[in-house]
Design a protein around this motif. Structure first.
Motif, PDB file in Angstrom:
ATOM      1  N   VAL A 112       0.838  -1.203   0.000  1.00 14.54           N
ATOM      2  CA  VAL A 112       0.000   0.000   0.000  1.00 14.54           C
ATOM      3  C   VAL A 112       0.872   1.252   0.000  1.00 14.54           C
ATOM      4  CG1 VAL A 112      -1.642   1.344   1.378  1.00 14.54           C
ATOM      5  CG2 VAL A 112      -2.014  -1.103   1.025  1.00 14.54           C
ATOM      6  N   GLU A 113       1.910   1.259   0.796  1.00 11.54           N
ATOM      7  CA  GLU A 113       2.803   2.415   0.852  1.00 11.54           C
ATOM      8  C   GLU A 113       3.442   2.679  -0.516  1.00 11.54           C
ATOM      9  OE1 GLU A 113       6.266   3.770   3.839  1.00 11.54           O
ATOM     10  OE2 GLU A 113       6.671   1.886   2.774  1.00 11.54           O
ATOM     11  N   ALA A 157      -1.329   4.779   3.806  1.00  6.63           N
ATOM     12  CA  ALA A 157      -1.548   5.467   2.526  1.00  6.63           C
ATOM     13  C   ALA A 157      -1.509   6.981   2.700  1.00  6.63           C
ATOM     14  CB  ALA A 157      -2.878   5.033   1.907  1.00  6.63           C
ATOM     15  N   LEU A 172      -4.132   0.508   7.032  1.00  5.33           N
ATOM     16  CA  LEU A 172      -3.695   0.727   5.653  1.00  5.33           C
ATOM     17  C   LEU A 172      -4.002   2.148   5.190  1.00  5.33           C
ATOM     18  CD1 LEU A 172      -4.682  -2.671   4.013  1.00  5.33           C
ATOM     19  CD2 LEU A 172      -2.405  -1.917   4.756  1.00  5.33           C
ATOM     20  N   GLU A 173      -5.115   2.691   5.630  1.00  4.17           N
ATOM     21  CA  GLU A 173      -5.458   4.079   5.280  1.00  4.17           C
ATOM     22  C   GLU A 173      -4.465   5.056   5.895  1.00  4.17           C
ATOM     23  OE1 GLU A 173      -9.569   4.261   6.465  1.00  4.17           O
ATOM     24  OE2 GLU A 173     -10.255   3.765   4.439  1.00  4.17           O
ATOM     25  N   ILE A 227      -6.892   1.200  -3.935  1.00  2.00           N
ATOM     26  CA  ILE A 227      -6.335  -0.118  -3.674  1.00  2.00           C
ATOM     27  C   ILE A 227      -7.461  -0.944  -3.088  1.00  2.00           C
ATOM     28  CG2 ILE A 227      -4.655  -1.438  -2.350  1.00  2.00           C
ATOM     29  CD1 ILE A 227      -2.968   1.248  -2.356  1.00  2.00           C
ATOM     30  N   THR A 252       0.965   3.738  -3.236  1.00  2.00           N
ATOM     31  CA  THR A 252       0.578   5.136  -3.030  1.00  2.00           C
ATOM     32  C   THR A 252       1.655   6.067  -3.563  1.00  2.00           C
ATOM     33  OG1 THR A 252      -0.734   4.573  -1.081  1.00  2.00           O
ATOM     34  CG2 THR A 252      -0.034   6.868  -1.301  1.00  2.00           C
ATOM     35  N   VAL A 302      -8.852   2.922   0.075  1.00  2.00           N
ATOM     36  CA  VAL A 302      -8.595   1.512   0.374  1.00  2.00           C
ATOM     37  C   VAL A 302      -9.943   0.852   0.577  1.00  2.00           C
ATOM     38  CG1 VAL A 302      -7.487  -0.116   1.942  1.00  2.00           C
ATOM     39  CG2 VAL A 302      -6.368   2.072   1.441  1.00  2.00           C
ATOM     40  N   ARG A 353      -7.975  -2.188   7.536  1.00  2.00           N
ATOM     41  CA  ARG A 353      -8.170  -1.083   6.597  1.00  2.00           C
ATOM     42  C   ARG A 353      -7.816   0.248   7.248  1.00  2.00           C
ATOM     43  NH1 ARG A 353     -13.577  -0.539   3.484  1.00  2.00           N
ATOM     44  NH2 ARG A 353     -14.391  -0.281   5.577  1.00  2.00           N
TER      45      ARG A 353
END
Length: 152
Positions: A2-3, A41, A37-38, A13, A6, A56, A34
């Motif tokens: 994810v990083e 991001a 992950l947000e 994603i 982004t 996400v 999530r």
């Protein structure tokens, strides 16, 4: 993943389940994941200067993924495909179009899923001769799309 996605400019994603996915998080566990992950991001978007982090989403059913790609610009990665992603992107009529890259689980997509993706209008493509891990394939495919000029 994810990083790095982004940083490369991904706008969305999505995590999805498929026939060969070995672990699919339950709803409560996914919400917690999530959220994390947000945050990842958001930090990566700030660092990269994008301003707006990617959305996400998930956990989607594979069928839902097939019904949402950018028309004419959806690509499913399959190491058994005959067409390379870079060649497929080069033939795209508008190089600045957004693309949807669908990357499978570590065990890959089933032949039925590959056929369903092709029937839904996605181009089935490969990255190269080897078989990459999911995370590596995702970053590599996005880097190829960015290098060729596919839009953010």
């Amino acid at each position: 993943m994810v990083e790095k996605a982004t940083e490369l400019g991904a706008r969305e994603i999505a995590v999805f389940s498929s026939e060969r996915a070995d672990r699919v998080p339950r709803a409560r566990a996914w919400e917690k994941r999530r959220d994390r992950l947000e945050r990842v991001a958001a930090a990566a978007a700030l660092q990269a200067g994008w301003g707006v982090p990617p959305r996400v989403s998930g956990v989607l059913a594979f069928e839902d993924v097939l019904s949402t790609p950018v028309p004419g610009h959806g690509y499913l990665l399959d190491p058994e495909a005959t067409t390379a992603l870079d060649a497929a992107l080069d033939r795209s009529p508008d190089g600045d179009a957004e693309v949807c890259l669908v990357i499978g689980p570590p065990a890959g997509f089933s032949r039925g899923e590959v056929a369903a993706a092709a029937e839904a209008g996605l181009s089935v493509v490969r990255l190269g001769d080897g078989v990459l891990r999911t995370e590596t394939a995702a970053i590599s495919a996005l880097a190829v799309a960015v290098a060729i000029g596919a839009g953010r």
